[in-house]
Design an enzyme around this catalytic site. Structure first.
Site, PDB file in Angstrom:
ATOM      1  N   SER A  15      53.799   5.486 -16.639  1.00  0.00           N
ATOM      2  CA  SER A  15      54.115   4.163 -16.066  1.00  0.00           C
ATOM      3  C   SER A  15      54.882   3.263 -17.024  1.00  0.00           C
ATOM      4  O   SER A  15      55.280   2.162 -16.649  1.00  0.00           O
ATOM      5  CB  SER A  15      52.813   3.483 -15.629  1.00  0.00           C
ATOM      6  OG  SER A  15      51.840   3.608 -16.642  1.00  0.00           O
TER       7      SER A  15
ATOM      8  N   SER B  81      51.863  11.023 -33.505  1.00  0.00           N
ATOM      9  CA  SER B  81      52.561   9.880 -34.123  1.00  0.00           C
ATOM     10  C   SER B  81      52.808  10.234 -35.580  1.00  0.00           C
ATOM     11  O   SER B  81      52.143  11.131 -36.131  1.00  0.00           O
ATOM     12  CB  SER B  81      51.649   8.657 -34.038  1.00  0.00           C
ATOM     13  OG  SER B  81      52.111   7.621 -34.884  1.00  0.00           O
TER      14      SER B  81
ATOM     15  N   TYR C 227      43.057   4.374 -34.895  1.00  0.00           N
ATOM     16  CA  TYR C 227      44.280   4.895 -34.248  1.00  0.00           C
ATOM     17  C   TYR C 227      44.903   5.992 -35.117  1.00  0.00           C
ATOM     18  O   TYR C 227      45.223   7.077 -34.623  1.00  0.00           O
ATOM     19  CB  TYR C 227      45.288   3.770 -34.001  1.00  0.00           C
ATOM     20  CG  TYR C 227      46.590   4.288 -33.429  1.00  0.00           C
ATOM     21  CD1 TYR C 227      46.655   4.743 -32.115  1.00  0.00           C
ATOM     22  CD2 TYR C 227      47.745   4.365 -34.217  1.00  0.00           C
ATOM     23  CE1 TYR C 227      47.845   5.253 -31.596  1.00  0.00           C
ATOM     24  CE2 TYR C 227      48.935   4.868 -33.694  1.00  0.00           C
ATOM     25  CZ  TYR C 227      48.980   5.312 -32.385  1.00  0.00           C
ATOM     26  OH  TYR C 227      50.148   5.830 -31.873  1.00  0.00           O
TER      27      TYR C 227
ATOM     28  N   ALA D 251      43.505   7.828 -37.367  1.00  0.00           N
ATOM     29  CA  ALA D 251      42.619   9.001 -37.381  1.00  0.00           C
ATOM     30  C   ALA D 251      42.722   9.765 -36.060  1.00  0.00           C
ATOM     31  O   ALA D 251      42.708  11.002 -36.042  1.00  0.00           O
ATOM     32  CB  ALA D 251      41.180   8.562 -37.641  1.00  0.00           C
TER      33      ALA D 251
ATOM     34  N   LYS E 158      45.322  10.060 -34.168  1.00  0.00           N
ATOM     35  CA  LYS E 158      46.581  10.806 -34.109  1.00  0.00           C
ATOM     36  C   LYS E 158      46.580  11.985 -35.103  1.00  0.00           C
ATOM     37  O   LYS E 158      47.219  13.003 -34.852  1.00  0.00           O
ATOM     38  CB  LYS E 158      47.766   9.868 -34.340  1.00  0.00           C
ATOM     39  CG  LYS E 158      47.945   8.860 -33.198  1.00  0.00           C
ATOM     40  CD  LYS E 158      48.198   9.567 -31.856  1.00  0.00           C
ATOM     41  CE  LYS E 158      48.442   8.617 -30.711  1.00  0.00           C
ATOM     42  NZ  LYS E 158      48.739   9.291 -29.442  1.00  0.00           N
TER      43      LYS E 158
HETATM   44  N1  LIG Z   1      55.681   3.100 -29.453  1.00  0.00           N
HETATM   45  C1  LIG Z   1      55.390   3.551 -30.668  1.00  0.00           C
HETATM   46  O1  LIG Z   1      55.759   2.937 -31.682  1.00  0.00           O
HETATM   47  C2  LIG Z   1      54.635   4.855 -30.821  1.00  0.00           C
HETATM   48  C3  LIG Z   1      54.679   5.489 -32.070  1.00  0.00           C
HETATM   49  C4  LIG Z   1      53.984   6.690 -32.233  1.00  0.00           C
HETATM   50  C5  LIG Z   1      53.280   7.242 -31.182  1.00  0.00           C
HETATM   51  N2  LIG Z   1      53.248   6.596 -29.962  1.00  0.00           N
HETATM   52  C6  LIG Z   1      52.455   7.215 -28.895  1.00  0.00           C
HETATM   53  O2  LIG Z   1      53.298   7.430 -27.773  1.00  0.00           O
HETATM   54  C7  LIG Z   1      52.494   7.459 -26.587  1.00  0.00           C
HETATM   55  C8  LIG Z   1      53.134   6.582 -25.532  1.00  0.00           C
HETATM   56  O3  LIG Z   1      53.125   5.247 -25.990  1.00  0.00           O
HETATM   57  P1  LIG Z   1      54.303   4.206 -25.669  1.00  0.00           P
HETATM   58  O4  LIG Z   1      54.935   3.845 -26.943  1.00  0.00           O
HETATM   59  O5  LIG Z   1      55.151   4.702 -24.572  1.00  0.00           O
HETATM   60  O6  LIG Z   1      53.423   2.956 -25.213  1.00  0.00           O
HETATM   61  P2  LIG Z   1      53.308   2.176 -23.828  1.00  0.00           P
HETATM   62  O7  LIG Z   1      54.643   1.691 -23.392  1.00  0.00           O
HETATM   63  O8  LIG Z   1      52.229   1.183 -24.074  1.00  0.00           O
HETATM   64  O9  LIG Z   1      52.806   3.289 -22.784  1.00  0.00           O
HETATM   65  C9  LIG Z   1      51.497   3.795 -22.845  1.00  0.00           C
HETATM   66  C10 LIG Z   1      51.200   4.592 -21.598  1.00  0.00           C
HETATM   67  O10 LIG Z   1      49.825   5.047 -21.672  1.00  0.00           O
HETATM   68  C11 LIG Z   1      49.161   4.681 -20.459  1.00  0.00           C
HETATM   69  N3  LIG Z   1      47.746   4.381 -20.669  1.00  0.00           N
HETATM   70  C12 LIG Z   1      47.196   3.464 -21.512  1.00  0.00           C
HETATM   71  N4  LIG Z   1      45.856   3.434 -21.378  1.00  0.00           N
HETATM   72  C13 LIG Z   1      45.554   4.337 -20.408  1.00  0.00           C
HETATM   73  C14 LIG Z   1      44.338   4.765 -19.819  1.00  0.00           C
HETATM   74  N5  LIG Z   1      43.142   4.247 -20.191  1.00  0.00           N
HETATM   75  N6  LIG Z   1      44.375   5.702 -18.847  1.00  0.00           N
HETATM   76  C15 LIG Z   1      45.573   6.236 -18.450  1.00  0.00           C
HETATM   77  N7  LIG Z   1      46.759   5.872 -18.974  1.00  0.00           N
HETATM   78  C16 LIG Z   1      46.750   4.935 -19.953  1.00  0.00           C
HETATM   79  C17 LIG Z   1      49.883   3.431 -19.991  1.00  0.00           C
HETATM   80  O11 LIG Z   1      49.635   3.230 -18.617  1.00  0.00           O
HETATM   81  P3  LIG Z   1      49.537   1.725 -17.964  1.00  0.00           P
HETATM   82  O12 LIG Z   1      50.706   0.940 -18.524  1.00  0.00           O
HETATM   83  O13 LIG Z   1      49.673   2.004 -16.521  1.00  0.00           O
HETATM   84  O14 LIG Z   1      48.223   1.171 -18.399  1.00  0.00           O
HETATM   85  C18 LIG Z   1      51.333   3.759 -20.323  1.00  0.00           C
HETATM   86  O15 LIG Z   1      51.897   4.536 -19.305  1.00  0.00           O
HETATM   87  C19 LIG Z   1      51.086   7.023 -27.005  1.00  0.00           C
HETATM   88  O16 LIG Z   1      50.267   8.162 -27.148  1.00  0.00           O
HETATM   89  C20 LIG Z   1      51.312   6.361 -28.364  1.00  0.00           C
HETATM   90  O17 LIG Z   1      50.176   6.427 -29.200  1.00  0.00           O
HETATM   91  C21 LIG Z   1      53.915   5.431 -29.766  1.00  0.00           C
END
Ligand SMILES: NC(=O)c1ccc[n+]([C@@H]2O[C@H](COP(=O)([O-])OP(=O)(O)OC[C@H]3O[C@@H](n4cnc5c(N)ncnc54)[C@H](OP(=O)(O)O)[C@@H]3O)[C@@H](O)[C@H]2O)c1
Length: 254
Positions: A9, A130, A143, A145, A147
């Protein structure tokens, strides 16, 4: 070919869904935000979607029931978030709930999907960790830990499945433009405010992850700066890593 994407989403997951659709895959979407899922579904030829909270066991079961009777070629465990807080300042169940999503749901869904794919003799799993997986992270301790767990678990699973026709790829993004920072409650800090910190787009990160997955790679760290930071543990002693991350992620409490 069919792909199921958690966390579709927003952010990286949403871009993965768009890119898989553009490659001709049938994409199934999950997340929590119904409006965002409805919008994306319309954009992607009425892709099926399901709104579930994967930090709850019932949500995990509902998702597995939804996909029980279909063949899946690509499963993406992308849903996850961070919590910018010192451990003793965390709200009741805040860190535990995050761990249920980032760790427990990922293990459960990977295990069930891997078994199903091995029985079929083919399949790809993409787990999103990550660059936090390589280091300890004061002020985001749980967080980081979580990852580290995702990386260790997913790479071992990749190894266990050698020769089965099923591959597990771990994507390790660094700072990426998405809702991540707001969701984690992150404010001003050297990590994000420094001119040295390149922030990648969700599209570029998703592209690198999907490409690596279809090549059957074990690990993908997108971006040269992120790749270099994944090597930091080899050259920088642990106490110095703690000091650097403590400064980079310094909280308002300090
Ligand atoms: N952005 C960064 O800097 C970064 C860096 C390293 C790793 N990551 C990893 O990349 C992945 C995606 O993150 P993103 O950056 O795209 O962040 P984001 O834009 O916040 O997207 C997170 C996604 O996870 C879903 N989500 C959150 N809580 C949930 C729950 N309880 N049940 C089901 N779905 C849930 C959200 O759905 P809703 O919006 O519908 O709640 C959203 O679709 C994550 O695993 C994050 O740890 C991100």
């Amino acid at each position: 070919m069919r792909a199921i994407i958690t966390g579709a989403s927003a952010g990286i997951g949403q871009e993965m869904a768009r890119q898989c659709h553009a490659k001709g895959l049938e994409v199934w979407l999950t997340g929590q935000n119904r409006d965002a899922l409805t919008r994306l579904s319309k954009e992607l030829s009425d892709a099926p979607w399901l709104s579930v909270d994967l930090s709850q066991k019932e949500g995990q079961i509902a998702l597995l029931t939804w996909v029980a009777d279909i063949e899946i070629d690509l499963w993406v465990n992308n849903a996850g978030y961070g919590a910018w807080t010192d451990v003793i300042d965390a709200k009741e169940d805040q860190l535990e709930k995050m761990i249920r999503l980032n760790v427990e749901a990922l293990v459960h869904l990977s295990r069930v999907m891997a078994k199903k794919m091995v029985q079929r003799g083919q399949g790809r799993i993409l787990n999103v960790a990550s660059t936090a997986a390589f280091l300890p992270g004061p002020h985001m301790a749980a967080y980081y830990a979580s990852k580290a767990f995702v990386l260790s678990f997913s790479e071992s699973l990749h190894w266990e499945l050698r020769g089965s026709g099923v591959t597990v790829t771990t994507l390790c993004p660094g700072p990426t433009r998405s809702q991540f920072f707001t969701r984690a409650g992150m404010g001003k800090m050297p990590l994000l405010d420094g001119p040295w910190m390149p922030i990648m787009s969700s599209g570029a990160v998703a592209r690198a992850g999907i490409r690596a997955t279809f090549s059957g790679k074990r690990r993908m760290v997108p971006g040269i700066f992120n790749y270099l930071s994944s090597l930091a543990p080899i050259f920088i002693p642990r106490f110095a890593q703690l000091g650097i991350l403590n400064w980079l992620q310094g909280t308002k409490n300090q």
